[in-house]
Design a protein around this motif. Sequence first.
Motif, PDB file in Angstrom:
ATOM      1  N   ALA A 299      64.059  70.890  65.742  1.00  0.00           N
ATOM      2  CA  ALA A 299      63.220  72.264  66.358  1.00  0.00           C
ATOM      3  C   ALA A 299      63.180  73.135  64.973  1.00  0.00           C
ATOM      4  O   ALA A 299      64.027  73.125  63.968  1.00  0.00           O
TER       5      ALA A 299
ATOM      6  N   GLN B 265      64.220  77.342  66.650  1.00  0.00           N
ATOM      7  CA  GLN B 265      64.288  77.330  67.955  1.00  0.00           C
ATOM      8  C   GLN B 265      63.190  76.718  68.776  1.00  0.00           C
ATOM      9  O   GLN B 265      63.239  77.059  70.067  1.00  0.00           O
ATOM     10  N   GLN B 266      62.303  76.248  68.270  1.00  0.00           N
ATOM     11  CA  GLN B 266      61.094  75.340  69.057  1.00  0.00           C
ATOM     12  C   GLN B 266      61.252  74.000  68.744  1.00  0.00           C
ATOM     13  O   GLN B 266      61.052  73.654  67.284  1.00  0.00           O
ATOM     14  N   PHE B 267      61.197  73.009  69.763  1.00  0.00           N
ATOM     15  CA  PHE B 267      61.131  71.645  69.460  1.00  0.00           C
ATOM     16  C   PHE B 267      59.850  71.451  68.477  1.00  0.00           C
ATOM     17  O   PHE B 267      58.917  72.086  68.782  1.00  0.00           O
TER      18      PHE B 267
ATOM     19  N   GLU C 169      65.259  78.622  60.420  1.00  0.00           N
ATOM     20  CA  GLU C 169      66.453  77.931  60.874  1.00  0.00           C
ATOM     21  C   GLU C 169      65.548  76.663  61.050  1.00  0.00           C
ATOM     22  O   GLU C 169      64.518  76.874  61.947  1.00  0.00           O
ATOM     23  N   VAL C 170      66.380  75.544  60.696  1.00  0.00           N
ATOM     24  CA  VAL C 170      66.045  74.325  61.144  1.00  0.00           C
ATOM     25  C   VAL C 170      67.171  73.628  61.855  1.00  0.00           C
ATOM     26  O   VAL C 170      68.249  73.616  61.615  1.00  0.00           O
ATOM     27  N   ALA C 171      66.964  73.021  63.058  1.00  0.00           N
ATOM     28  CA  ALA C 171      67.646  71.985  63.769  1.00  0.00           C
ATOM     29  C   ALA C 171      67.569  70.719  63.752  1.00  0.00           C
ATOM     30  O   ALA C 171      66.513  70.193  63.740  1.00  0.00           O
TER      31      ALA C 171
ATOM     32  N   PHE D  60      69.219  66.935  65.547  1.00  0.00           N
ATOM     33  CA  PHE D  60      69.884  66.602  66.468  1.00  0.00           C
ATOM     34  C   PHE D  60      69.580  65.270  67.379  1.00  0.00           C
ATOM     35  O   PHE D  60      68.395  64.860  67.029  1.00  0.00           O
TER      36      PHE D  60
END
Lengths: 86, 86, 147, 147
Positions: A59, A62-64, A76-78, A80
């Motif tokens: 994401a 906070q967006q896929f 910010e990068v996620a 997972f």
Amino acid sequence: MGPLTIVYFAWVREAIGRDQDVVDHPGPGATLADLVAMLAGRGGGYAQALGDSARLRAAIDQQFAPLDTMIGDAREVAIFPPVTGG
Amino acid sequence: MGPLTIVYFAWVREAIGRDQDVVDHPGPGATLADLVAMLAGRGGGYAQALGDSARLRAAIDQQFAPLDTMIGDAREVAIFPPVTGG
Amino acid sequence: MKRVAVQPQDFDAAAELAALEALGGGGVASFTGIVRGEGGLVALELEQYPAMTQAQMARIVDDAMARWPLLGVSVIHRVGRLEPGARIVFVGTASRHRTAALESCAFLIDWMKSDAPFWKKEYFDDGRTAWVAARSEDDARARAWQR
Amino acid sequence: MKRVAVQPQDFDAAAELAALEALGGGGVASFTGIVRGEGGLVALELEQYPAMTQAQMARIVDDAMARWPLLGVSVIHRVGRLEPGARIVFVGTASRHRTAALESCAFLIDWMKSDAPFWKKEYFDDGRTAWVAARSEDDARARAWQR
């Protein structure tokens, strides 16, 4: 570009042994895949968690987003595994 | 054949002004439609309730049945409008 | 678990859900129908065919349990006079599989709307009364399950 | 009414249903997911992406309310350690139309299973642990809504 926060979840977090890193922003043209490859290059848990990008999802702010998405000016990068809620 | 009980529900019951009748069994070859026509012939509320068989539904011994079904050796017939539960 | 009830009194949807949740399945689906107070409606009167209603409801529950892998089903339909806001009908299903729970719940409420031997009479605030007419839309939904 | 919650503590499904029933619609549909205790499972640990989860859940609830004529939606997802029999997730929808309530409930739980940012870790009685793998079946169900 300032700092970029990278947050990890589930077995990605466990393999890396950390729930986040803060890195220098790689620039707006870098893709999520570029970032994953750079982190995997650190070896150890990073290589184990991030070596096979087909198993990963991500994401941006906070967006896929698919892994070929450019990071742009995100803060910010996620990273997972595929989600398993419900 | 003995007696046949006929039970009425909803506006059929209200128009006839009774919730059941007991008649001589019309014989196993009579259909529900035959029975409805016979009852409508009584006139008054019966004619009002049962004159238009397209508006009616029926059951034979507590099982839904089309009006062209023969009554056979049933002990109870029900005549009512289409159901509106739920 | 299989529970079928036709009753004038209100029911405890929470207790029904708790019983279904306790069966060890992964999912519980439910639908609760409520009396709407529109167009000056002051009450509904629900009439049934007592000798037929509960038996037919038990049969359709058996059909649902044969068609989907269900651990439990609860269906309740009220009769008598019900005012706006009152619960009329409850369907609850429990299964290891959420799709089975959701689909069987929809199947059962569609059946209750189109094939259960109940009739509704409406009472309005101006003194009018009217028997509710069957909706072909409900019939069509119920028929769609017969594939 | 729109309620979205992510919380470690259990929730009161009955209170959620009662709030939805009070909205004056004709129908309330719900789905409750429960932890199954199969294969020696002693607990699930539910992890979320806090900055993202609640915002994404609120967005999908808005989507459902735009797509169906809904009077209210309640979605709750628990996080943390949950033992067999515990509730994990709740979706409740209220509408004047039973089809809208039932379909939107199925839509929301399908989304929660395939697209909400949660991850499940299983703990077994022999000490093993395993992160649950995503099921392509869940993805397919969620994709089917994108018509």
